[in-house]
Design a protein around this motif. Sequence first.
Motif, PDB file in Angstrom:
ATOM      1  N   ASP A 180       0.875  -1.181   0.000  1.00 31.27           N
ATOM      2  CA  ASP A 180       0.000   0.000   0.000  1.00 31.27           C
ATOM      3  C   ASP A 180       0.909   1.226   0.000  1.00 31.27           C
ATOM      4  N   THR A 181       1.370   1.583  -1.186  1.00 30.49           N
ATOM      5  CA  THR A 181       2.276   2.707  -1.334  1.00 30.49           C
ATOM      6  C   THR A 181       1.472   3.978  -1.562  1.00 30.49           C
ATOM      7  N   VAL A 182       1.667   4.958  -0.685  1.00 25.39           N
ATOM      8  CA  VAL A 182       0.967   6.236  -0.814  1.00 25.39           C
ATOM      9  C   VAL A 182       1.757   7.114  -1.780  1.00 25.39           C
ATOM     10  N   THR A 183       1.067   7.593  -2.796  1.00 26.78           N
ATOM     11  CA  THR A 183       1.659   8.450  -3.816  1.00 26.78           C
ATOM     12  C   THR A 183       0.797   9.691  -3.947  1.00 26.78           C
ATOM     13  N   LYS A 184       1.420  10.810  -4.240  1.00 23.26           N
ATOM     14  CA  LYS A 184       0.677  12.052  -4.479  1.00 23.26           C
ATOM     15  C   LYS A 184       0.848  12.415  -5.956  1.00 23.26           C
ATOM     16  N   VAL A 185      -0.254  12.799  -6.596  1.00 19.93           N
ATOM     17  CA  VAL A 185      -0.201  13.276  -7.982  1.00 19.93           C
ATOM     18  C   VAL A 185      -0.826  14.665  -8.026  1.00 19.93           C
ATOM     19  N   LYS A 186      -0.300  15.488  -8.871  1.00 19.25           N
ATOM     20  CA  LYS A 186      -0.823  16.845  -9.006  1.00 19.25           C
ATOM     21  C   LYS A 186      -2.089  16.842  -9.861  1.00 19.25           C
ATOM     22  N   LEU A 187      -3.087  17.592  -9.407  1.00 20.44           N
ATOM     23  CA  LEU A 187      -4.324  17.726 -10.177  1.00 20.44           C
ATOM     24  C   LEU A 187      -4.009  18.221 -11.580  1.00 20.44           C
ATOM     25  N   ALA A 188      -3.093  19.172 -11.702  1.00 16.55           N
ATOM     26  CA  ALA A 188      -2.740  19.715 -13.019  1.00 16.55           C
ATOM     27  C   ALA A 188      -2.183  18.635 -13.946  1.00 16.55           C
ATOM     28  N   ASP A 189      -1.418  17.690 -13.392  1.00 15.92           N
ATOM     29  CA  ASP A 189      -0.867  16.607 -14.217  1.00 15.92           C
ATOM     30  C   ASP A 189      -1.959  15.647 -14.686  1.00 15.92           C
ATOM     31  N   VAL A 190      -2.945  15.414 -13.830  1.00 19.73           N
ATOM     32  CA  VAL A 190      -4.078  14.565 -14.221  1.00 19.73           C
ATOM     33  C   VAL A 190      -4.872  15.265 -15.331  1.00 19.73           C
ATOM     34  N   TYR A 231      -9.353   8.600   1.105  1.00 19.10           N
ATOM     35  CA  TYR A 231      -9.091   7.163   1.057  1.00 19.10           C
ATOM     36  C   TYR A 231      -9.347   6.546   2.424  1.00 19.10           C
ATOM     37  N   LYS A 232     -10.167   5.513   2.465  1.00 19.75           N
ATOM     38  CA  LYS A 232     -10.590   4.846   3.701  1.00 19.75           C
ATOM     39  C   LYS A 232     -11.120   5.860   4.716  1.00 19.75           C
ATOM     40  N   LYS A 233     -11.822   6.880   4.211  1.00 21.54           N
ATOM     41  CA  LYS A 233     -12.481   7.917   5.006  1.00 21.54           C
ATOM     42  C   LYS A 233     -11.507   8.762   5.833  1.00 21.54           C
ATOM     43  N   VAL A 234     -10.253   8.818   5.386  1.00 24.14           N
ATOM     44  CA  VAL A 234      -9.257   9.677   6.017  1.00 24.14           C
ATOM     45  C   VAL A 234      -8.969  10.821   5.050  1.00 24.14           C
ATOM     46  N   GLU A 235      -9.187  12.062   5.502  1.00 26.46           N
ATOM     47  CA  GLU A 235      -8.995  13.217   4.629  1.00 26.46           C
ATOM     48  C   GLU A 235      -7.521  13.587   4.498  1.00 26.46           C
ATOM     49  N   PHE A 236      -7.128  13.877   3.274  1.00 23.57           N
ATOM     50  CA  PHE A 236      -5.833  14.483   2.968  1.00 23.57           C
ATOM     51  C   PHE A 236      -6.155  15.741   2.181  1.00 23.57           C
ATOM     52  N   LYS A 237      -5.763  16.888   2.735  1.00 20.76           N
ATOM     53  CA  LYS A 237      -6.058  18.165   2.087  1.00 20.76           C
ATOM     54  C   LYS A 237      -4.798  18.737   1.463  1.00 20.76           C
ATOM     55  N   SER A 238      -4.942  19.185   0.231  1.00 17.41           N
ATOM     56  CA  SER A 238      -3.865  19.858  -0.483  1.00 17.41           C
ATOM     57  C   SER A 238      -4.511  20.742  -1.547  1.00 17.41           C
ATOM     58  N   ALA A 239      -3.940  21.892  -1.759  1.00 20.43           N
ATOM     59  CA  ALA A 239      -4.459  22.790  -2.790  1.00 20.43           C
ATOM     60  C   ALA A 239      -4.098  22.314  -4.194  1.00 20.43           C
ATOM     61  N   THR A 240      -3.148  21.373  -4.299  1.00 19.55           N
ATOM     62  CA  THR A 240      -2.673  20.962  -5.626  1.00 19.55           C
ATOM     63  C   THR A 240      -2.582  19.460  -5.845  1.00 19.55           C
ATOM     64  N   GLU A 241      -2.575  18.648  -4.769  1.00 22.61           N
ATOM     65  CA  GLU A 241      -2.287  17.224  -4.919  1.00 22.61           C
ATOM     66  C   GLU A 241      -3.430  16.323  -4.483  1.00 22.61           C
ATOM     67  N   ILE A 242      -3.470  15.159  -5.126  1.00 17.90           N
ATOM     68  CA  ILE A 242      -4.424  14.094  -4.818  1.00 17.90           C
ATOM     69  C   ILE A 242      -3.626  12.928  -4.258  1.00 17.90           C
ATOM     70  N   GLU A 243      -4.131  12.339  -3.173  1.00 18.84           N
ATOM     71  CA  GLU A 243      -3.476  11.175  -2.583  1.00 18.84           C
ATOM     72  C   GLU A 243      -3.990   9.901  -3.254  1.00 18.84           C
ATOM     73  N   CYS A 244      -3.070   9.004  -3.508  1.00 22.87           N
ATOM     74  CA  CYS A 244      -3.379   7.744  -4.179  1.00 22.87           C
ATOM     75  C   CYS A 244      -2.729   6.610  -3.402  1.00 22.87           C
ATOM     76  N   HIS A 245      -3.350   5.448  -3.418  1.00 22.81           N
ATOM     77  CA  HIS A 245      -2.792   4.262  -2.766  1.00 22.81           C
ATOM     78  C   HIS A 245      -2.590   3.180  -3.824  1.00 22.81           C
ATOM     79  N   ALA A 246      -1.327   2.789  -4.008  1.00 28.99           N
ATOM     80  CA  ALA A 246      -0.972   1.788  -5.019  1.00 28.99           C
ATOM     81  C   ALA A 246      -0.634   0.481  -4.326  1.00 28.99           C
ATOM     82  N   GLY A 247      -1.348  -0.563  -4.710  1.00 22.19           N
ATOM     83  CA  GLY A 247      -1.084  -1.892  -4.181  1.00 22.19           C
ATOM     84  C   GLY A 247      -0.377  -2.740  -5.221  1.00 22.19           C
ATOM     85  N   SER A 248      -0.202  -3.988  -4.899  1.00 24.53           N
ATOM     86  CA  SER A 248       0.463  -4.908  -5.830  1.00 24.53           C
ATOM     87  C   SER A 248      -0.345  -5.109  -7.106  1.00 24.53           C
ATOM     88  N   PHE A 249      -1.682  -5.074  -6.970  1.00 23.81           N
ATOM     89  CA  PHE A 249      -2.544  -5.349  -8.113  1.00 23.81           C
ATOM     90  C   PHE A 249      -3.517  -4.229  -8.432  1.00 23.81           C
TER      91      PHE A 249
END
Length: 143
Positions: A20-30, A110-128
Amino acid sequence: MKKALLLLALTAASPALARDTVTKVKLADVMALPEAKEKLDGSVKFFMDGAKTPKVLKTLGTDTTNKKTNGVGKSDDYACKWAALSALIALQEGAKKNGANAVVNIVSYYKKVEFKSATEIECHAGSFVTGVALKGDYATIAK
């Protein structure tokens, strides 16, 4: 005996599969993805919590998305952008159904835990599987 050894091998290997690797991506990049330009029609604007937002004329409810994508054979960054785009598409559809032209105060949820950022989205990457959950408020904003 063989069943016991197989069970032991599977049990020992399972923590490696539970990544469960936590990664941040920028909204602008998406938003810059070619697929985003095809699937997000521009009728709904997106504003992360903390980002400068035009005047909100009316709020029309809160919604949550929880989108997953197959992460096999994809980099975490690419899979995260893809999952985030799926979440934005779902918010766009919800905004249109509710008569909104924006989604404001977007937070990762993610899992009802808030992560606030003006520019980034939190993502969770698993094995599959890679996942993004977003929560935001549908709104009508000044144009």
